[in-house]
Design an enzyme around this catalytic site. Structure first.
Site, PDB file in Angstrom:
ATOM      1  N   CYS A  86       0.873  -0.976   0.289  1.00 16.37           N
ATOM      2  CA  CYS A  86       0.052   0.269   0.242  1.00 16.37           C
ATOM      3  C   CYS A  86       0.578   1.104  -0.202  1.00 16.37           C
ATOM      4  CB  CYS A  86      -0.944   0.064   0.819  1.00 16.37           C
ATOM      5  SG  CYS A  86      -1.894  -1.899   1.465  1.00 16.37           S
ATOM      6  N   HIS A 335      -9.052   3.394  -1.724  1.00 17.47           N
ATOM      7  CA  HIS A 335      -7.654   2.923  -1.171  1.00 17.47           C
ATOM      8  C   HIS A 335      -7.187   2.528  -3.172  1.00 17.47           C
ATOM      9  CE1 HIS A 335      -4.154   2.004   0.414  1.00 17.47           C
ATOM     10  NE2 HIS A 335      -4.460   0.864   1.131  1.00 17.47           N
TER      11      HIS A 335
END
Length: 409
Positions: A86, A335
């Site tokens: 991420c 996200h």
């Protein structure tokens, strides 16, 4: 070592876009980024590109960086793909800063992308899980929500953090995301909604978890030698810090902090010669509500164990002493794994340029971005500072670069 500057940034909307490809989303982000540069910036002026992506779904696992840069016209420009889960494009921004500071490049594109919504939920869980510890966590059935639920449980037991305080993270970030036209979940939610949602991994419920997203984001980093060509209001990269740690949560001594974030923050503050109290806003990695609370403590916004009361005080709301996740954060904005870190930089650019619209912080000078990979296996922090225009820098460098380009052609 030369200073590096942020002169432009842009992103696509975040959400589910079955009609788009990763290339078209990246093109949208790239065009918004170049168009945001006050004095203009052409693709031909970019010396290098660094692209972050996890490669969810297996699309173009090899050469995924050049696959998007050639699509936007950066033919022949050296391109590196970065994967740090991420935190991929957060580290892409860091590498762009390194390239500029080292003198190897004057104009660098840092970006990221991900397509996450065109698979079944089981396939999506698999691709999210590849960033967890494989042998002892993922293959034993542990999910990321389960890992962060363990963090939340320990923090609640040790410090008295409550479900209501977790839910206040969601309420705040949805309120901010409702003001962001790029946000995937751009709607407000009540505290009652955020507390009564279905449980995902106790004590975390649906409103404590970010969505999966499609999206792309880009940032443009330039050297002090050429910054005057692109803007009269430079935004300096004042500090950069990064850290790594064990991939598996079970291998750590503590579940109530993320050592990689702590190291990254300490390094960035030291480089910038600043303290947490000098910041005017921050974008932190809130993949789960507990992650935002941990970030408050890891980055020195409050004392260890005080994150719950800190969110409850209103300090991190718009108009508070330190607004956090004015974009809506991962929770509301979305996200798309490879785009998240660069997307945080987009918000920093908008805030420091006074272009954040209804979520604009009052006259900010300094802002921080904080991007985490997995459950804390990697973290990167950037501090950006708006500074006064300096007429001492060369104003003829652009012409020199253009003449050099003509000669080499």
């Amino acid at each position: 070592m030369r200073d590096a500057y942020l002169v432009g940034a842009g992103q696509s909307a975040y959400g589910a876009f079955p009609e788009e490809s990763y290339r078209s989303l990246f093109q949208t982000a790239f065009e918004e980024a170049t168009e945001s540069v006050p004095n203009g910036l052409e693709a031909s002026e970019i010396d290098e590109a660094v692209i972050g992506t996890l490669g969810v779904g297996g699309r173009q696992l090899g050469l995924s960086g050049p696959a998007v840069t050639e699509y936007v016209g950066l033919d022949g420009v050296p391109c590196t793909r970065v994967e740090n889960a991420c935190a991929a494009s957060g580290f892409a921004v860091r590498q762009a800063v390194q390239a500029v500071k080292s003198g190897m490049a004057d104009v660098v594109l840092a970006g990221g992308f991900e397509i996450m919504t065109d698979m079944s939920s089981d396939a999506t869980k698999y691709w999210l899980g590849v960033s967890g510890e494989t042998e002892w966590e993922r293959l034993s059935g542990t999910t990321f929500s389960g890992v962060y639920a363990q963090m939340a449980s320990v923090h609640m037991e040790k410090y008295g953090t409550t479900r209501e305080q977790l839910s206040r993270v969601a309420v705040k970030n949805h309120a901010n995301g409702a003001k962001n036209p790029h946000a995937q979940l751009g709607f407000e939610c009540s505290l009652e909604d955020a507390q009564s949602a279905p449980v995902v991994a106790d004590p975390l419920n649906l409103y404590h978890c970010c969505p999966t997203s499609d999206g792309a984001a880009c940032a443009l980093i330039v050297s002090e030698d050429v910054v005057d060509e692109y803007t009269d209001d430079p935004i300096r990269v004042a500090g950069v810090g990064a850290g790594s740690d064990t991939v598996g949560l079970f291998e750590r001594d503590s579940y109530t902090g993320v050592p990689a974030s702590q190291r990254a923050g300490e390094t960035a503050y030291e480089m910038a010669d600043l303290e947490p109290g000098d910041l005017d806003f921050a974008e932190v990695h809130d993949c789960f509500a507990i992650a935002e609370l941990l970030a408050y403590e890891d980055l020195g916004f409050c004392e260890e164990g005080e994150a719950g009361p800190f969110i409850e005080s209103g300090a991190t709301e718009l108009g508070g002493e330190l607004p956090v996740n004015t974009s809506g954060g991962l929770k509301s904005k979305g996200h798309p794994i490879g785009a998240t870190g660069a997307g945080q930089v987009v918000e920093a650019y908008k805030q420091l340029s006074g272009k954040a619209g209804d979520r604009q912080v009052d006259d900010p000078v300094r802002g921080l971005t904080h991007n985490v990979g997995g459950s804390g296996g990697a973290a990167v922090v950037h501090i950006f500072e708006r500074e006064e225009h300096s007429s001492s820098k060369s104003s003829s460098a652009r012409g020199a670069r253009e003449r050099e380009s003509e000669v080499s052609a």
